[in-house]
Structures are given as structure tokens and as C-alpha cells.
Design a protein around this motif. Structure first.
Motif, PDB file in Angstrom:
ATOM      1  N   PRO A 277      59.948 -38.716   2.864  1.00 18.21           N
ATOM      2  CA  PRO A 277      58.697 -38.440   2.161  1.00 18.21           C
ATOM      3  C   PRO A 277      58.955 -37.754   0.825  1.00 18.21           C
ATOM      4  O   PRO A 277      59.828 -36.905   0.717  1.00 18.21           O
ATOM      5  CB  PRO A 277      57.943 -37.498   3.103  1.00 18.21           C
ATOM      6  N   VAL A 278      58.219 -38.156  -0.176  1.00 20.05           N
ATOM      7  CA  VAL A 278      58.402 -37.581  -1.511  1.00 20.05           C
ATOM      8  C   VAL A 278      57.185 -36.749  -1.860  1.00 20.05           C
ATOM      9  O   VAL A 278      56.060 -37.214  -1.794  1.00 20.05           O
ATOM     10  CB  VAL A 278      58.608 -38.692  -2.562  1.00 20.05           C
ATOM     11  N   HIS A 279      57.421 -35.494  -2.191  1.00 18.79           N
ATOM     12  CA  HIS A 279      56.368 -34.582  -2.606  1.00 18.79           C
ATOM     13  C   HIS A 279      56.378 -34.494  -4.131  1.00 18.79           C
ATOM     14  O   HIS A 279      57.440 -34.569  -4.735  1.00 18.79           O
ATOM     15  CB  HIS A 279      56.615 -33.174  -2.044  1.00 18.79           C
ATOM     16  N   PRO A 280      55.238 -34.331  -4.763  1.00 20.16           N
ATOM     17  CA  PRO A 280      55.255 -34.095  -6.210  1.00 20.16           C
ATOM     18  C   PRO A 280      56.090 -32.845  -6.500  1.00 20.16           C
ATOM     19  O   PRO A 280      55.938 -31.837  -5.819  1.00 20.16           O
ATOM     20  CB  PRO A 280      53.792 -33.856  -6.565  1.00 20.16           C
ATOM     21  N   VAL A 281      56.981 -32.931  -7.455  1.00 21.43           N
ATOM     22  CA  VAL A 281      57.904 -31.827  -7.711  1.00 21.43           C
ATOM     23  C   VAL A 281      57.683 -31.252  -9.092  1.00 21.43           C
ATOM     24  O   VAL A 281      57.644 -31.972 -10.078  1.00 21.43           O
ATOM     25  CB  VAL A 281      59.367 -32.311  -7.578  1.00 21.43           C
TER      26      VAL A 281
ATOM     27  N   SER B  59      58.459 -26.049   3.443  1.00 19.61           N
ATOM     28  CA  SER B  59      59.274 -25.636   4.586  1.00 19.61           C
ATOM     29  C   SER B  59      60.069 -26.790   5.196  1.00 19.61           C
ATOM     30  O   SER B  59      60.919 -26.560   6.046  1.00 19.61           O
ATOM     31  CB  SER B  59      58.390 -25.002   5.655  1.00 19.61           C
ATOM     32  N   SER B  60      59.816 -28.029   4.741  1.00 17.15           N
ATOM     33  CA  SER B  60      60.515 -29.166   5.344  1.00 17.15           C
ATOM     34  C   SER B  60      61.434 -29.920   4.390  1.00 17.15           C
ATOM     35  O   SER B  60      62.073 -30.891   4.795  1.00 17.15           O
ATOM     36  CB  SER B  60      59.491 -30.150   5.917  1.00 17.15           C
TER      37      SER B  60
ATOM     38  N   VAL C 176      65.635 -33.886   0.203  1.00 18.09           N
ATOM     39  CA  VAL C 176      66.456 -33.828   1.412  1.00 18.09           C
ATOM     40  C   VAL C 176      65.697 -32.980   2.422  1.00 18.09           C
ATOM     41  O   VAL C 176      65.345 -31.831   2.131  1.00 18.09           O
ATOM     42  CB  VAL C 176      67.825 -33.191   1.098  1.00 18.09           C
ATOM     43  N   PRO C 177      65.425 -33.577   3.592  1.00 14.38           N
ATOM     44  CA  PRO C 177      64.700 -32.787   4.622  1.00 14.38           C
ATOM     45  C   PRO C 177      65.592 -31.733   5.253  1.00 14.38           C
ATOM     46  O   PRO C 177      66.787 -31.789   5.177  1.00 14.38           O
ATOM     47  CB  PRO C 177      64.276 -33.835   5.622  1.00 14.38           C
TER      48      PRO C 177
END
Length: 66
Positions: free
Chosen positions: A10-14, A27-28, A65-66
Motif C-alpha cells: 500500500p502506498v500512502h501520500p508522503v 505505524s505500519s 516498506v511495511p
């Protein structure tokens, strides 16, 4: 290609504070960005597992990276 490179991460906006390095997303996950202009592919190895990074312009590679 290693099995880990086929996983959907999963890609979160960074929003990065620094241009390169590892930064906590939540946290993940951790977002990693490196500069490696002489390479076509780059992975981050954690606990004997490779996490491929995505090529960006200017010789940068990044990914979560999880």
C-alpha cells in the motif's frame, strides 16, 4: 524476480522532510528514498527480504516498506 517484489505494497501520500533516507509514514510503514543514479534497479533488504524501490527522475528510487 524474487517473490517479495510481486507483493502489492500500500502506498500512502508522503510528505518528506529530507530528500533521502527512511522516514516513518505511520505505524505500519516506512518510506525509503535513495539516490543511486548508476543503477537501473534498487531494493531495500530487511531481515533477508528484498523490497524493490520505484525509479524516479534524477536517479532517485523510493517506496514504502511495511
Amino acid at each position: 524476480m524474487a517473490e517479495s517484489s510481486r507483493l502489492q505494497i500500500p502506498v500512502h501520500p508522503v510528505s518528506r522532510r529530507l530528500p533521502v533516507g527512511a522516514e516513518i509514514v505511520d505505524s505500519s510503514a516506512v518510506h525509503v528514498r535513495v539516490w543511486a543514479p548508476a543503477h537501473a534497479k534498487v531494493s531495500v533488504r530487511i531481515d533477508e527480504r528484498d523490497w524493490p524501490l520505484v525509479a524516479e527522475s534524477g536517479g532517485y528510487f523510493s517506496g514504502e516498506v511495511p
